[in-house]
Design a protein around this motif. Sequence first.
Motif, short mmCIF file in Angstrom:
data_model
loop_
_atom_site.label_atom_id
_atom_site.label_comp_id
_atom_site.label_asym_id
_atom_site.label_seq_id
_atom_site.Cartn_x
_atom_site.Cartn_y
_atom_site.Cartn_z
N PHE A 29 0.83 -1.20 0.00
CA PHE A 29 0.00 0.00 0.00
C PHE A 29 0.87 1.25 0.00
N GLN A 32 2.29 1.60 -3.40
CA GLN A 32 1.25 2.07 -4.33
C GLN A 32 1.12 3.58 -4.27
N LYS A 33 1.07 4.12 -3.08
CA LYS A 33 0.90 5.56 -2.91
C LYS A 33 2.16 6.30 -3.33
N LYS A 36 2.65 6.60 -7.19
CA LYS A 36 1.61 7.37 -7.90
C LYS A 36 0.93 6.57 -9.01
N SER A 40 0.20 -0.03 -8.95
CA SER A 40 -1.17 -0.48 -9.23
C SER A 40 -1.31 -0.94 -10.68
N HIS A 65 -4.65 -2.44 -2.67
CA HIS A 65 -5.78 -1.88 -1.94
C HIS A 65 -6.13 -0.52 -2.52
N GLY A 66 -7.41 -0.25 -2.62
CA GLY A 66 -7.88 0.99 -3.23
C GLY A 66 -7.70 2.22 -2.36
N ASN A 67 -7.81 2.07 -1.05
CA ASN A 67 -7.65 3.21 -0.14
C ASN A 67 -7.29 2.69 1.24
N LEU A 68 -7.06 3.61 2.17
CA LEU A 68 -6.62 3.24 3.52
C LEU A 68 -7.67 2.40 4.25
N HIS A 70 -9.83 0.32 2.97
CA HIS A 70 -9.76 -1.02 2.38
C HIS A 70 -8.60 -1.81 3.00
#
Length: 102
Positions: A29, A32-33, A36, A40, A65-68, A70
């Motif tokens: 995760f 992923q962030k 950028k 993903s 994961h799509g967001n925190l 999740h």
Amino acid sequence: FGALFKKLQSWNSRRQVTDTLIQLNCLTFFLQKASKGWISAWCCKHNAAIAKGQLWRLFTPALLHGNLLHLLVNCYTLNHLGPTTEALFGGKRMLAVYGLSG
């Protein structure tokens, strides 16, 4: 009931795969962030890319994961169900099912 209780206690002490998966989920995760969207894009399940030989895409979606929220819900669930699953079926089987479920 005493024997079952002792067995359940020993199960909770054997959670190597569970802890490793939680750590991998958090690391992925963060990556992923930080990337950028690059991670993903390269790790998502894309059938045409898999057909062309990008077989890692069969396993890596389980770590995306799509967001925190999740991530937190998945890690919470893994933390509560993982140790028992790992003890009942073994770490290798649990890892195989987790990886293939992506």
